[in-house]
Design a protein around this motif. Sequence first.
Motif, short mmCIF file in Angstrom:
data_model
loop_
_atom_site.label_atom_id
_atom_site.label_comp_id
_atom_site.label_asym_id
_atom_site.label_seq_id
_atom_site.Cartn_x
_atom_site.Cartn_y
_atom_site.Cartn_z
N ALA A 1 0.84 -1.21 0.00
CA ALA A 1 0.00 0.00 0.00
C ALA A 1 0.88 1.26 0.00
O ALA A 1 0.58 2.23 -0.70
N ASP A 2 1.97 1.22 0.77
CA ASP A 2 2.89 2.37 0.80
C ASP A 2 3.53 2.60 -0.57
O ASP A 2 3.67 3.73 -1.04
N TYR A 3 3.92 1.51 -1.19
CA TYR A 3 4.53 1.59 -2.52
C TYR A 3 3.52 2.13 -3.54
O TYR A 3 3.86 2.97 -4.39
N ALA A 4 2.27 1.70 -3.43
CA ALA A 4 1.23 2.21 -4.33
C ALA A 4 1.10 3.73 -4.18
O ALA A 4 0.95 4.45 -5.17
N ALA A 5 1.19 4.20 -2.93
CA ALA A 5 1.08 5.64 -2.69
C ALA A 5 2.23 6.39 -3.35
O ALA A 5 2.05 7.47 -3.94
N ILE A 6 3.43 5.82 -3.26
CA ILE A 6 4.59 6.45 -3.90
C ILE A 6 4.37 6.58 -5.41
O ILE A 6 4.59 7.65 -6.00
N MET A 7 3.90 5.51 -6.03
CA MET A 7 3.73 5.54 -7.48
C MET A 7 2.59 6.47 -7.90
O MET A 7 2.69 7.17 -8.92
N ALA A 8 1.52 6.50 -7.11
CA ALA A 8 0.42 7.42 -7.43
C ALA A 8 0.93 8.86 -7.38
O ALA A 8 0.58 9.69 -8.23
N GLY A 9 1.77 9.15 -6.39
CA GLY A 9 2.33 10.49 -6.27
C GLY A 9 3.25 10.84 -7.44
O GLY A 9 3.28 11.97 -7.90
N ALA A 10 3.98 9.85 -7.92
CA ALA A 10 4.99 10.12 -8.95
C ALA A 10 4.40 10.23 -10.35
O ALA A 10 4.79 11.11 -11.13
N ILE A 11 3.47 9.33 -10.70
CA ILE A 11 2.97 9.33 -12.09
C ILE A 11 1.45 9.33 -12.16
O ILE A 11 0.87 9.10 -13.22
N GLY A 12 0.81 9.63 -11.02
CA GLY A 12 -0.65 9.62 -10.99
C GLY A 12 -1.28 10.65 -11.91
O GLY A 12 -2.42 10.48 -12.36
N ASP A 13 -0.53 11.71 -12.22
CA ASP A 13 -1.07 12.76 -13.08
C ASP A 13 -1.05 12.36 -14.55
O ASP A 13 -1.66 13.03 -15.38
N ARG A 14 -0.33 11.28 -14.89
CA ARG A 14 -0.24 10.94 -16.32
C ARG A 14 -0.65 9.52 -16.66
O ARG A 14 -0.58 9.13 -17.83
N VAL A 15 -1.04 8.73 -15.67
CA VAL A 15 -1.48 7.35 -15.95
C VAL A 15 -2.96 7.23 -15.62
O VAL A 15 -3.35 7.28 -14.46
N PRO A 16 -3.81 7.06 -16.64
CA PRO A 16 -5.26 7.02 -16.38
C PRO A 16 -5.78 5.65 -15.96
O PRO A 16 -6.89 5.53 -15.48
N MET A 17 -4.96 4.60 -16.16
CA MET A 17 -5.45 3.26 -15.84
C MET A 17 -4.38 2.46 -15.10
O MET A 17 -3.24 2.37 -15.54
N TRP A 18 -4.79 1.90 -13.96
CA TRP A 18 -3.87 1.19 -13.07
C TRP A 18 -4.35 -0.22 -12.80
O TRP A 18 -5.55 -0.45 -12.62
N THR A 19 -3.40 -1.13 -12.76
CA THR A 19 -3.68 -2.49 -12.32
C THR A 19 -2.83 -2.72 -11.08
O THR A 19 -1.63 -2.47 -11.10
N THR A 20 -3.45 -3.15 -10.00
CA THR A 20 -2.68 -3.36 -8.77
C THR A 20 -1.67 -4.48 -8.97
O THR A 20 -0.50 -4.33 -8.71
N MET A 21 -2.17 -5.65 -9.43
CA MET A 21 -1.24 -6.75 -9.62
C MET A 21 -1.64 -7.66 -10.76
O MET A 21 -2.79 -7.71 -11.17
N ASN A 22 -0.61 -8.33 -11.28
CA ASN A 22 -0.78 -9.27 -12.37
C ASN A 22 -0.77 -10.69 -11.84
O ASN A 22 0.20 -11.11 -11.23
#
Length: 479
Positions: A150-171
């Motif tokens: 969850a912490d890692y997800a927050a980091i990534m949302a902060g870093a590229i959340g403004d430019r990625v419209p679609m996210w998959t938590t896990m494969n």
Amino acid sequence: AAAGHTAATAPFPTGFAWGAATAAYQVEGAAAEDGRTPSIWDTFAHTPGRVRNGDTGDIAADHYHRFRDDVALMRELGLTAYRFSISWTRVQPTGRGPAVERGLDFYRRLTDELLAAGITPVATLYHWDLPQDLEDAGGWPTRATAERFADYAAIMAGAIGDRVPMWTTMNEPWCSAFLGYGSGVHAPGRTDPAASLRAAHHLNLAHGRAVEVLRDTLPSDARLSLTLNLHQVRPLTSGAADAEAARRIDAVGNRVFTGPVLDGAYPEDLLADTARVVDWGELVRDGDLATISHPIDLLGVNYYTPTVVSAPEAEDTGRERFHGGHGASDHSPWTGSEDVVFHLPERLGRTAMDWAIDPDGLYELLMGLHREHPGLPLMVTENGAAFDDYVSPEGRVDDPERIAYLHGHLAAVRRALDAGADVRGYFLWSLLDNFEWAYGYSKRFGAVYVDYATQRRIPKASAHWYADVIRANGLPGPA
Ligand code: GBH
């Protein structure tokens, strides 16, 4: 009818995503650059005997250095979307604490490049590469790993959340849990049935916690998803014993994820089948199911081949059995149902993985989801095939079998759309030949051939065919 093709079937819906997919460890390389540290797959691949030919992802397709050329290639193919995954240890080396800016910069540059090319970035947070430090602290069988995610997800949302419209938590959490901790053919290579179920629950929990975090952080129109490798399970015969085998495999292969994520509960039959393996009452805490069932916007489906099963056979029938998920392991990934027998469907062609080619399986999978979860948009997040590709003396890679495979499966998607399924897109696996996990570089799934000695890319005939499909927004008819 672009490029002289007449659409044999109705065009695909406007806005249908035409994509290709990759995963970080399979393509990036640059394993020790810019602060990246080992994930469980680095450790596993560097352990003798784990991966065919001793191959590792150290260099892979060198996508970390060649991403600009690769995005240019995607643009030439006309892709409208690109599904990639993020290497957790590139952005948060120990799986805890502050992020590494150089690592985040790679994903900022990649997503900028995609957007500039008019290609929608679809980011997967986790495609099997857990930080080794978190495995050393217990890995997915340990509950705290879900919180780290969850912490890692927050980091990534902060870093590229403004430019990625679609996210998959896990494969494919099934692979992480049951191939990683059950049969041990994937990293971290553990063979402990109880650990595999504990891992499955904590992967579910991590997914749910990440959805909560992403919902709070991302723009409100961001679309969140989970990608599953749902097994299209078929009983070998119409007998009751084979139906029971199929039920068990459906439970521990599919409903262990769709149950809690989509319906808010673990299926009773799964709990009964595995009661001797794990104490579910201790494992699942109050509030977990509410977290896990946080609504998603879209379900990603990876499909390659159907799964044919029978009851344990009293004697050897001589029928051909399928080694698939067991690979080189003596241990079964089918926790609690280890004695179910897997078969290769008869009369069907096979890929270089020995997987049966059966597009009807994709149609049935999509229609089953449409029936059971009406209103849940679907996306084919992986589909494709390995064949024994080679470069001709003229420098071409002709792969008619892959074209036939893709054509058959896209026609299945088209039929599912006709029958009312809400399928939003299709991602070919894979853009590039790459590190095929325990098979190393011996299996080529790419639409684009990679000559690993030179890292030269050669679009295969199937890549040109796919580009025509995308241009026409539909399948070609007979020539
Ligand atoms: C996907 O995994 C991965 O997401 C991708 O990284 C990979 O490169 C690609 O497919 C090709 O392999 O029924 O016991 O025989 C697919 C993994 C392989 C999992 C087949 C299920 C059959 C298990 N799937 N496997 S079994």
